[in-house]
Scaffold this active site. Sequence first.
Site, mmCIF file in Angstrom:
data_model
loop_
_atom_site.group_PDB
_atom_site.id
_atom_site.type_symbol
_atom_site.label_atom_id
_atom_site.label_comp_id
_atom_site.label_asym_id
_atom_site.label_seq_id
_atom_site.Cartn_x
_atom_site.Cartn_y
_atom_site.Cartn_z
ATOM 1 N N GLY A 620 0.800 -1.208 0.000
ATOM 2 C CA GLY A 620 0.000 0.000 0.000
ATOM 3 C C GLY A 620 0.838 1.265 0.000
ATOM 4 O O GLY A 620 0.404 2.305 -0.496
ATOM 5 N N TYR A 621 2.025 1.191 0.525
ATOM 6 C CA TYR A 621 2.901 2.371 0.596
ATOM 7 C C TYR A 621 3.540 2.631 -0.763
ATOM 8 O O TYR A 621 3.660 3.768 -1.196
ATOM 9 C CB TYR A 621 3.995 2.124 1.648
ATOM 10 C CG TYR A 621 4.965 3.263 1.800
ATOM 11 C CD1 TYR A 621 4.704 4.303 2.687
ATOM 12 C CD2 TYR A 621 6.154 3.295 1.082
ATOM 13 C CE1 TYR A 621 5.587 5.350 2.833
ATOM 14 C CE2 TYR A 621 7.052 4.342 1.225
ATOM 15 C CZ TYR A 621 6.765 5.360 2.100
ATOM 16 O OH TYR A 621 7.639 6.402 2.252
ATOM 17 N N GLY A 622 3.963 1.584 -1.429
ATOM 18 C CA GLY A 622 4.653 1.734 -2.699
ATOM 19 C C GLY A 622 5.495 0.506 -2.977
ATOM 20 O O GLY A 622 5.159 -0.602 -2.566
ATOM 21 N N LYS A 623 6.623 0.697 -3.656
ATOM 22 C CA LYS A 623 7.501 -0.399 -4.008
ATOM 23 C C LYS A 623 8.829 -0.298 -3.273
ATOM 24 O O LYS A 623 9.242 0.783 -2.847
ATOM 25 C CB LYS A 623 7.742 -0.422 -5.520
ATOM 26 C CG LYS A 623 6.528 -0.806 -6.340
ATOM 27 C CD LYS A 623 6.882 -0.937 -7.804
ATOM 28 C CE LYS A 623 5.655 -1.398 -8.617
ATOM 29 N NZ LYS A 623 6.004 -1.598 -10.054
ATOM 30 N N ASP A 734 2.922 -1.110 15.715
ATOM 31 C CA ASP A 734 2.542 -1.981 14.603
ATOM 32 C C ASP A 734 3.410 -3.246 14.587
ATOM 33 O O ASP A 734 3.957 -3.626 13.558
ATOM 34 C CB ASP A 734 2.670 -1.225 13.277
ATOM 35 C CG ASP A 734 1.850 -1.888 12.161
ATOM 36 O OD1 ASP A 734 0.978 -2.716 12.481
ATOM 37 O OD2 ASP A 734 2.097 -1.574 10.983
#
Length: 928
Positions: A620-623, A734
């Site tokens: 979800g954040y990116g790659k 988390d």
Amino acid sequence: MESISQLLFLLVVFIQLYIIAAVTDIGDAAVLIALKTEYKNFPPSWLGSDPCGNGWVGIKCTDSRVTSITLPSMGLEGQVFGDIPSLTELQTLDLSYNKGLTGSLPESIGNLRKLTNLNLVGCGFTGPIPDTIGNLQQLAILSLNSNNFEGQIPPSIGNLSNLYWLDLADNQLVGSIPVSDGTTLGLDKLVHTKHFHLGKNKLSGEIPEQIFSSNMTLVHVLFDSNELNGPIPSTLGLVESLQVIRFDNNSLSGSVPSNLSNLANLQELSLSNNKLNGSLPSLIGMSNLNTLDLSNNSFSTSLIPTWVSSLSSLTTLRMESNNLQGQVPVDLFKLPNLQTMGLKGNQLNGSLDIIKGFSNQLSLIDLQNNEITEFNGIEGSEIQIILAGNPICEETGATKTYCVVPQSNFTSLYTTPPNSCSRGKCSSDKVSSPTCRCAYPYTGILSFRAILFSDLGNKTIYEALQTNLTQFFLSNGLPVDSVSLNSFNRTGVSTIAFIFSNQSYKPPSNLYGPYFFLGDPYNHFSDTKNSKKSTTSIIIGAAVGGSILLLLSLFAGVYAFRQKKKAERATLESNPFAHWDVKKSSGSIPQLKGARCFSFEELKKYTNNFLETNDIGSGGYGKVYRGTLPNGELVAIKRAQQGSSQGGLEFKTEIELLSRVHHKNVVGLLGFCFERGEQMLIYEYIPNGSLYDTLSGKSGIKLDWTRRLKIALGAARGVAYLHELANPPIIHRDIKSSNILLDQRLTAKVADFGLSKLISDSEKGHVTTQVKGTLGYLDPEYYMTQQLTEKSDVYSFGVLFLELVTGRRPIEGGKYIVREVRMAMDKTKDLYSLRQILDPAIVDASLKGLEKFVDLAMSCVEESGVDRPTMGEVVKEIENIMQIAGINPNVESATSSSSYEEASKGSTLHPYSDESFAYSGTFPVSKV
């Protein structure tokens, strides 16, 4: 009044400009700028108002704070110590060899609690040594010698438990030597100190018995040239590490303690010029004694003791004016290392017989003013024999050479003949000659407090010392004995002087012993410039800056806007956060501690233009891309995609937190990139992926029970560090298996700090915040109250532990792992009757400690946070469980090539898979 107002305005402008652009902490800079105005002859490189950023000579900084001031032999002049005690991060202060520095040390010097070296040798300081000096508990070197300090030695010095070097010699100190008495401290508490140098003062009273003890590590005790009286304490013989004792030139009385013979390491014993009496005890145990000086006392011993002939290391024997009688023993001349025998002013009689043999080291026999009637030796030998004032010379009127007192005869063990100290002159066009190697040499007097040889006319000894010094300086890269230099710059002189004041140079101890150095003023600095011109430039610069700000205030409209844009463009390259948007929930500009700022072009190059084959994970954040730095180091580059659900706040949080924590069980942040609209984090590369990858079988790594315990311990240690050692504490918020990464040795590393929170003192262990985290790991108490505490991480760890033993995700098929384990548990049965839900990969193996591990996990997931253990307690319990299982908790896992199996040779191992992001980030409370 108008001119005063203008000056005040310029001062305000200057301070404002400094706050914006300076590298140096503003308080530290103010102290140094004040010193600059108070002292004369400050270095000309002290330009501008930013000492750290402008590279002021002698000033060293760490993270904008001044940590070192080293300005020896700079010719500084001033009457105040200044506000130096305000430099609370200062570790080294060396102002030695500046005779023009006067005044007293302030009580506030006790504020320098991080100071390790305090060197004020050879200055002009006066007044008492403040008692607050005892607050400097990190102090290792305290050198205040060769000043004019008065008053008593502060008893608080006994509080300096880390002190290695104490030198208060050559001052005007009075009173007794302080020792502890139950209510006050004293020097007897300095059990780790190697050097007591208190000579050449006006100390009085007796030397206390308790100042010495067997647990001390003293090497040098120098109490010479004071007004001390009473006996030599017998406790001195308990300090077996002693090498030099100098009690000479006092008023000591009584007998010499017999247990001094125990000091087998002693090299010099000097008790001359006292009122000692009684018989001399045998010192035959001093097998390393070089120098023995017992002159000018009132011993009852009438003959030269026979044990003296057994001191095989002896180079100097002095027993002048000791009422000695009888004949000089023949064996005495045969001591193999003996150079000097000083026995003048006694009643020795009979024949001086050296013809039967003598040491080839022997150079001087001084028997002036005795009763010698006959000499049996070889006249004209290289041995200097002085028999003036004896019957053999007076009665016969002989004119033999031994009856003549040489004009430059050996009169003091500590005086160097003038011909050994000659200084050649050099002109500016002649930088090298037999007597001079530098056109403008830096000179000074190197004084040895306990020379362990006595042939002071032997040039070979001085040549050896010169060679030793030259080799030392050259090996340390210092410009000494270099014929290519016409003069030194200030850094060179300061560094050379610091070598001596800090006692970094160690002469051969078997010859020279302890020393001190007094540097001469140096007036030929090669970096001296027109300071008046520089000062004028500074004034002009400040005036111009003030004028610009004045114009800005008058033309606040368009001009202010244009100036702002210009400033933004000018700082874009130097400030990676020039465009940090504080309005988009990203808060203030991040405060970083050491993380490097990478440019976009650099990361583009390291990833081969973000080539798809270097894509090792996404979410979800990116790659996440694998990159290779120029030095060959692999890195993981986490690149946020445009419109990422995790925005500026998470990016800022992660770089702020990871840049300030360093632990082997926390993933290391190497740097970041924040330009061209990109947000990228650069981590150390973790080759074996996440714990989630391994438990799910994706990584191909099989984890047995032992390895799972070690992973649990490593992860727990990482978070315990965040909770208990980070300042302020950090709550991860988390914790989950996809945020526990495994390196090449399967060492667990806690990762992903995007949701983490700092807990300040004012928040008393919790912070009220919007609920964020990952389904299945979320603390129900945090969800209900919105109060985040360290126990919220503990709850997540309990879920993680259950995941480790079952191999199941926290929520799987609509079933919650905590509830499933709680319902299946039966503590009366083997393995708590959990065999059916344990991970099949470990169920057939020996599972020693599993029941206690499950107990720990269940205590972590208690509904109320107060019933859960702390992370520190979790770590200790896992260590106990491992010991029960026969596993050493402090032994690392073996390397991947030898210790774990891969299910597939073609497996791609990486820390950032799709599943890594499956449950991350925020979620509405209504969906929990």
